[in-house]
Design an enzyme around this catalytic site. Sequence first.
Site, PDB file in Angstrom:
ATOM      1  N   GLU A 179      45.820  42.410  39.094  1.00 21.73           N
ATOM      2  CA  GLU A 179      45.476  41.376  38.127  1.00 21.73           C
ATOM      3  C   GLU A 179      45.977  40.041  38.645  1.00 21.73           C
ATOM      4  O   GLU A 179      46.635  39.981  39.678  1.00 21.73           O
ATOM      5  CB  GLU A 179      46.031  41.707  36.737  1.00 21.73           C
ATOM      6  CG  GLU A 179      47.533  41.838  36.688  1.00 21.73           C
ATOM      7  CD  GLU A 179      48.042  42.342  35.325  1.00 21.73           C
ATOM      8  OE1 GLU A 179      47.380  43.165  34.693  1.00 21.73           O
ATOM      9  OE2 GLU A 179      49.120  41.898  34.919  1.00 21.73           O
ATOM     10  N   HIS A 238      55.407  23.311  42.508  1.00 17.55           N
ATOM     11  CA  HIS A 238      54.721  23.784  43.706  1.00 17.55           C
ATOM     12  C   HIS A 238      55.406  24.991  44.336  1.00 17.55           C
ATOM     13  O   HIS A 238      54.855  25.627  45.223  1.00 17.55           O
ATOM     14  CB  HIS A 238      54.689  22.660  44.746  1.00 17.55           C
ATOM     15  CG  HIS A 238      54.023  21.417  44.257  1.00 17.55           C
ATOM     16  ND1 HIS A 238      52.660  21.308  44.180  1.00 17.55           N
ATOM     17  CD2 HIS A 238      54.527  20.248  43.803  1.00 17.55           C
ATOM     18  CE1 HIS A 238      52.347  20.105  43.710  1.00 17.55           C
ATOM     19  NE2 HIS A 238      53.465  19.448  43.459  1.00 17.55           N
TER      20      HIS A 238
END
Lengths: 286, 385
Positions: A209, A247
Amino acid sequence: MSILIDETTRLLVQGITGKEGAFHTLRNRAYGTNVVAGVTPGKGGQDVDGIPVYETVAEAVDATGADTSLIFVPARFAADALYEAAGSGLELLVLVTEGIPVLDMVSAVGYLRGTSSVLLGGNCPGLISPGKANVGIIPGEICMRGSVGLISRSGTLTYQIVHELTQRGIGQSTCVGMGGDPVHGIGFVDALRRFEADPETESVVVIGEIGGSDEEQAAAFISQEMTKPVVAYVAGLSAPAGKRMGHAGAIVTGSSGTARAKVDAFEAAGVRVGRNPTEVAALVAA
Amino acid sequence: MDLYEHQGKEIFAHHGISLPPAAVAETPEEARRAAERFGGRAAVKVQVQIGGRGKGGGIVLARSPEEAEEAARGMFERGFGGMAVTRVLVESLVEIASEFYAALTLDRSRGTYIAMVSSKGGVDVEEIARTDPDAIRRVPVDPRIGLKAYQVRYLTGHLPEEARRGTASLLPKLYDVLIASDATLVEVNPMALLRDGSVIPLDAKVTVDDNALSRQPEVAALRSSFPVDPTQARANEKGLQYVKLDGEVGIIGNGAGLVMSTLDVVTQAGGRPANFLDVGGGASAEMMATSLEVVLSDPAVRSVMVNIFGGITRGEVVARGLLDALERVDADMPIVVRLDGTNAEEGRRILKEAANPRIVPASTMLEAADRAVELARISPDGVHG
């Protein structure tokens, strides 16, 4: 054969006297699993429908020769339960408990690497080798003994795909629910390696997933080391892009974590990818 | 749980990290007064739970208190990235010599934490990771032994000489924040070397592990400052995971993976999911009823697909819950129901006997998706027909 559990498994349940623990213990036993003991601090000497309960894992192992633990204790005690089980040399620890803090899991997973114990989970449905043993909460009646190995990050989605396989008369060697937590025990690569080595397993289904990079690593392993055919499914192709804080995650994984990126990685590794659970079963049958 | 920058910085300050003087403003006037206190010039920074503020106009360098007021007003009026803005951070400007990047986060594939320092800072650190990977030094950190001095020496070894000492003193404090707050991300971008030689965080991105909030009461209390969608809040209160989407096919399922897969099959059938709703394991009749109420409260919903695979969840409970909900909810759209797994036959029988005209049974997941999409096109008001 099968992987991780079979008819010789001697199961101990940590947290056996809780509501969920008792319910699933008896379901596992009714399936044919050899449940030999339970552990709940403060309840040593009692029994759960004839299964003896001990104060500590060490006493339970001494008395019964248990080799696998199924863990249902509350989240805040979960890491301690792992340390205790590993300390008694249990081979496989199946951690069903959900909501365990990441810090606890990072510490426990690090510790377990230095022991002989193998962890599955947390926040996982457990595993089943159909016709031999069921350890966890996977409904045994939807499974069928056979030669397809299955490893999944999801719970009910696993049931759906197992159900589709069984309806087509395709049986399973072992179905493994690794759980969806970011820090966990056995992952895709570990399970794939075991399925590759298992003589009873002829092909493997991998159910992934969105999020993380487990699927990308599985794809790399499959292209380099698997000889058995693999079919994959990745849930979340239509999921909207999640908001992102920073990030760092992307720098660590080098992956966007999207379902599309994972499907691409599998396809580049020569893995056939089903677009939905029904198509996955059809690909396995093909 | 993602924290606002100012909340992250307040935690930083508790751990002895030096920061530029700053003030939170909830009105444009407060922003002006704060800028006045900082000598007129200040950075006005939108407080939101997403990144990309630098590029997206979420940070304005104001040259006067009036400019600060104006910038703040724009942020409050326009919001940011589709999110409402209720506060901005007004921060005193500092003399920056150079900018770097530091982060502590989870390395899921290794099952441990990782510390990273980039000798190049600024917005596009992911681009740096791709094009100049040597600029980013990383070390795994085992919480059982902590961030060690030799690791800090390595992490700072590629920085300019004048930035090493300040960074080496900052990193252990950031690590303390990570562990003490049960964070899964502590990111500082940029980390600035000032003209006076000190190294300080100019930003703070802190994500706290939701599973640890019960033992982090002070952090958990920050939740009250975040905007909440009332429907979502109601769903969460009942233990349901609900996310509103843009389509017209309402979705109810059990288990995150199966629900995600249900969104996929509805999309493949040519429809658009209106939401993600996971009733979780062992759903009661009451939870099924609440789920239906939550999904139907979205006026865009034209049909609903209920996709339940019973493990712990039992089919007859789901069936009774749906019938009960239909007694309470004024719904005139079709509800396609697909039940499988534990006691599914019993559940299907109950639904059949009730013969509620709004319930459309389906025998497979794909059939259910096709029906739900088809029925969504035939809307009750005839507009979409």
